[in-house]
Structures are given as C-alpha cells and as structure tokens.
Write an enzyme that holds these catalytic residues in place. Structure first.
Site, mmCIF file in Angstrom:
data_model
loop_
_atom_site.group_PDB
_atom_site.id
_atom_site.type_symbol
_atom_site.label_atom_id
_atom_site.label_comp_id
_atom_site.label_asym_id
_atom_site.label_seq_id
_atom_site.Cartn_x
_atom_site.Cartn_y
_atom_site.Cartn_z
ATOM 1 N N GLU A 155 -34.642 22.363 -13.538
ATOM 2 C CA GLU A 155 -35.047 20.978 -13.517
ATOM 3 C C GLU A 155 -36.317 20.662 -13.703
ATOM 4 O OE1 GLU A 155 -32.075 18.175 -11.269
ATOM 5 O OE2 GLU A 155 -33.555 19.094 -9.792
ATOM 6 N N SER A 179 -32.328 14.060 -15.752
ATOM 7 C CA SER A 179 -32.095 12.768 -16.567
ATOM 8 C C SER A 179 -30.865 13.156 -17.341
ATOM 9 C CB SER A 179 -33.110 12.248 -17.444
ATOM 10 O OG SER A 179 -34.044 11.622 -16.460
ATOM 11 N N HIS A 217 -34.779 22.110 -4.173
ATOM 12 C CA HIS A 217 -34.809 20.995 -5.078
ATOM 13 C C HIS A 217 -36.302 20.584 -5.251
ATOM 14 C CE1 HIS A 217 -34.432 16.832 -6.910
ATOM 15 N NE2 HIS A 217 -33.249 17.424 -7.364
ATOM 16 N N GLY A 235 -28.167 13.682 -11.443
ATOM 17 C CA GLY A 235 -28.631 12.928 -10.523
ATOM 18 C C GLY A 235 -28.131 11.548 -10.321
ATOM 19 N N GLY A 236 -29.001 10.539 -11.027
ATOM 20 C CA GLY A 236 -28.236 9.173 -10.905
ATOM 21 C C GLY A 236 -27.081 8.766 -11.536
ATOM 22 N N ASN A 289 -25.730 15.390 -7.645
ATOM 23 C CA ASN A 289 -26.778 15.301 -6.467
ATOM 24 C C ASN A 289 -26.779 13.872 -6.097
ATOM 25 O OD1 ASN A 289 -28.495 15.538 -4.479
ATOM 26 N ND2 ASN A 289 -29.917 16.044 -5.751
ATOM 27 N N TRP A 290 -26.202 13.227 -5.186
ATOM 28 C CA TRP A 290 -26.394 11.980 -4.694
ATOM 29 C C TRP A 290 -27.652 11.614 -4.128
ATOM 30 C CZ3 TRP A 290 -21.005 10.388 -2.090
ATOM 31 C CH2 TRP A 290 -20.026 10.881 -2.898
ATOM 32 N N LYS A 291 -28.470 12.583 -3.830
ATOM 33 C CA LYS A 291 -29.708 12.375 -3.121
ATOM 34 C C LYS A 291 -29.419 11.420 -1.734
ATOM 35 C CE LYS A 291 -31.889 13.482 -7.429
ATOM 36 N NZ LYS A 291 -33.121 13.356 -8.324
#
EC number: 5.3.1.1
Length: 248
Positions: A166, A212, A94, A233-234, A9-11
C-alpha cells in the site's frame, strides 16, 4: 495457483447495526466470487458480522491486534479474543497504525509472529511515502519493511502470510500506482521472500495491492502477473462497489 484474496478494510466506519446491513447487502452479490472474500470491520462489529456471515463464502478479518495473549494492556485486543469470535485474518502494520499510533517495524514483527502462533493469518502492510517515492527509495523502504516484518517467520508459516503493498501516497487520495508500477514492487517483494524462503514458497505467498482501489481500476490491477488481490478501503463501505471489485 495462488487464489486471489480481496479484503475490505472498513477502518473506523460502521456501527454494529450499519455493519450488519452492509454485510446483508454484500452476501448475495459475492456468493459466486472466485476470489477469497474478507471483510475487516472495527472490533465492536466483529461478533455481529460473524453471525451474519456464517455459512457464506465471506471470511472475517480484524484491523489490528496486540502480541500478548492477556495482561494489563488497556485498550488492546488479543489474538485469543479474535480467534474465539471467528476471526481468520488480521491486518498488521497498516500505514495509519504506523503514522498515528507509532507502530514500528519491531512491533509489526511481534504482532506477525503472535498472529501466526495463534493460527491467524496476518495481512502485513508495507508501503512508501510520497517523499520516499520522489527520492527513488520505494524498493529500499518496502523491501526493508518486508524483511523486518518476517523476521522469525518459519518456512512452514510463510505461506499463511499475506502481504499488502500500500503506497502511503495512494491511500484515500484517489491516486493509484499504475498497475505496472504496483506489479514491479510486488514482484520485488516476492523476490525478497524467495531469497529468504526459496522460490517455491515465495510463489505460494499472496501479495495484494492497496491504495484507492475502485471498481474502475481493479481489472487492470488483477491482470498483472504478481498481483494476487486487493486491500480495499473506501470502496468496501458500499456493498455494490465492493462486490464489483470482488467479481472483477
């Protein structure tokens, strides 16, 4: 056997040109992945990314959608639009949508039903806050969110739903639930699905962990019996990091 699903998920990151570069780097690094690989760029990147991933093992996801097909809903994106540009998965509920944009369980449920009716697979996010965890309400909160999200989902459709557990306190904080803790919650989610749809169906539903997730902790998470993948995510913004997670 449930096939693991690892989704990035690149947000709100990556312009279209940056998105293409990232996917170009990713393709050769994940071509032999045993898991299903999904990238989830911002809406404006979807068309360009879809062109690049044609003929590869990477599938396309979107970060959200509205439940109506069309209408006077300024700023929204419909399932019909997503289908036409090659989207297969849609993240729904989300915690950032719930936190910043006021999404309720009822809205999440409408989106889930709409996605399924248009042949899109929802990745339904559930998770507790730090204070809820401290108060011992993890299971109560997460199982309630799960039940609300799945209201009206048929026995046939439940196998097309992916759940992502999450814990909100672990998203982007560097804190991760221990693999054992995550598995306990995910097992409880599966048992809840079994109570609604029967054990046979529940055993087919894939449930991811998110919060994370990094190359350093993925193998420990994936070693657990009920964890079927990760919503990343990141770490999904760096091709080599995401590839290490995918190829755990």
């Amino acid at each position: 056997m449930r096939r693991p699903i690892i989704a990035g998920n690149w947000k709100m990151h990556m312009t279209p040109s940056e998105a293409v570069k990232l996917v170009d780097e990713l393709i050769p690094q994940v071509k032999d992945a045993k898991a299903e690989v999904v990238v989830i760029p911002p809406f404006v990147d979807l068309t360009e990314v879809n062109k690049v991933i044609q003929g590869t093992n990477i599938l396309l996801g979107a970060q959200d959608m509205f439940w109506e097909e069309k209408g006077a809903y300024t700023g929204e994106i419909s399932p019909l639009m997503l289908k036409e540009i090659g989207v297969k998965y849609v993240v729904i509920g989300h915690s950032e949508r719930r936190q910043y944009f006021g999404e309720t369980d009822e809205m999440v449920n409408k989106k889930v039903l709409s996605a399924l009716s248009h042949g899109l697979s929802p990745i339904v996010c559930v998770g507790e806050s730090f204070s809820q965890r401290e108060e011992g309400k993890t299971f109560e909160v997460v199982l309630s969110q799960t039940k609300e999200a799945l209201k009206g989902v048929t026995h046939d459709d439940i196998v097309n739903v992916v759940i992502a557990y999450e814990p909100i306190w672990a998203i982007g904080t560097g804190k991760t639930a221990t693999a054992k803790d995550a598995n306990e919650v995910i097992k409880a989610i599966r048992n809840t699905i079994a109570s609604l749809y029967g054990k046979e169906k529940a055993d087919l539903v894939r449930i991811q962990y998110g919060g994370s997730v990094k190359p350093e902790n993925i193998s420990e998470l994936m070693a657990e019996s009920d964890i079927d993948g990760a919503l990343v995510g990141g770490a999904s913004l760096v091709a080599s990091d995401f590839a290490k997670i995918v190829n755990y």
